[in-house]
Scaffold this motif. Sequence first.
Motif, PDB file in Angstrom:
ATOM      1  N   ARG A 178      -1.770   6.949   5.820  1.00 39.23           N
ATOM      2  CA  ARG A 178      -2.119   8.375   5.874  1.00 39.23           C
ATOM      3  C   ARG A 178      -2.827   8.818   4.605  1.00 39.23           C
ATOM      4  NH1 ARG A 178       2.391  12.348   8.125  1.00 39.23           N
ATOM      5  NH2 ARG A 178       2.148  13.021   5.983  1.00 39.23           N
ATOM      6  N   VAL A 233      -4.732   6.957   2.704  1.00 37.51           N
ATOM      7  CA  VAL A 233      -6.081   6.404   2.738  1.00 37.51           C
ATOM      8  C   VAL A 233      -6.960   7.204   3.706  1.00 37.51           C
ATOM      9  CG1 VAL A 233      -7.427   4.369   3.398  1.00 37.51           C
ATOM     10  CG2 VAL A 233      -5.374   4.107   2.033  1.00 37.51           C
ATOM     11  N   GLU A 234      -6.386   7.619   4.855  1.00 32.85           N
ATOM     12  CA  GLU A 234      -7.149   8.412   5.826  1.00 32.85           C
ATOM     13  C   GLU A 234      -7.566   9.762   5.255  1.00 32.85           C
ATOM     14  OE1 GLU A 234      -4.789   8.759   9.315  1.00 32.85           O
ATOM     15  OE2 GLU A 234      -5.043   6.659   9.893  1.00 32.85           O
ATOM     16  N   LYS A 235      -6.755  10.330   4.394  1.00 35.71           N
ATOM     17  CA  LYS A 235      -7.068  11.620   3.775  1.00 35.71           C
ATOM     18  C   LYS A 235      -8.066  11.472   2.632  1.00 35.71           C
ATOM     19  CE  LYS A 235      -2.631  13.793   4.770  1.00 35.71           C
ATOM     20  NZ  LYS A 235      -1.417  14.373   4.188  1.00 35.71           N
ATOM     21  N   GLY A 236      -8.452  10.253   2.314  1.00 37.64           N
ATOM     22  CA  GLY A 236      -9.427  10.026   1.255  1.00 37.64           C
ATOM     23  C   GLY A 236      -8.809   9.731  -0.091  1.00 37.64           C
ATOM     24  N   GLY A 237      -7.550   9.467  -0.142  1.00 30.64           N
ATOM     25  CA  GLY A 237      -6.888   9.145  -1.407  1.00 30.64           C
ATOM     26  C   GLY A 237      -7.200   7.729  -1.858  1.00 30.64           C
ATOM     27  N   THR A 238      -6.923   7.458  -3.102  1.00 30.24           N
ATOM     28  CA  THR A 238      -7.147   6.132  -3.668  1.00 30.24           C
ATOM     29  C   THR A 238      -6.016   5.204  -3.236  1.00 30.24           C
ATOM     30  OG1 THR A 238      -8.102   7.225  -5.577  1.00 30.24           O
ATOM     31  CG2 THR A 238      -7.597   4.904  -5.810  1.00 30.24           C
ATOM     32  N   ARG A 239      -6.357   3.972  -2.927  1.00 34.71           N
ATOM     33  CA  ARG A 239      -5.345   2.996  -2.512  1.00 34.71           C
ATOM     34  C   ARG A 239      -4.337   2.765  -3.637  1.00 34.71           C
ATOM     35  NH1 ARG A 239      -6.884  -0.132   2.297  1.00 34.71           N
ATOM     36  NH2 ARG A 239      -4.874  -1.071   1.904  1.00 34.71           N
TER      37      ARG A 239
END
Length: 103
Positions: free
Chosen positions: A74, A76-82
Amino acid sequence: GSLITLSCLSHRVVCQVISDADPADSVQDNGTSDNFWITQLESNYGFYIGLGLAVFSSFLIGSSVILKKKGLLRVVEKGGTRAGKDGGHGYLKDWLWWAGLIT
């Protein structure tokens, strides 16, 4: 009385025989013949408790891994850093990841 030495890999025990007794009399004296069915019940009951705990802990561990993985996906889907080598800590703000950690 005689001394008997019992040894295993990590322990050594010395027992002293005090007197000779009829095995039937000793069972009658301490009451183990009357409680034999209780001992059988406790050993079977302990097995089922252990089996239930093993299945339940397996379920909790599996669900924990799944919840944490879904939380990371979730983020990663929101554009956060891994969360790996990129140094992202966005998963710490996700409630699903925390639910997996607590589980």
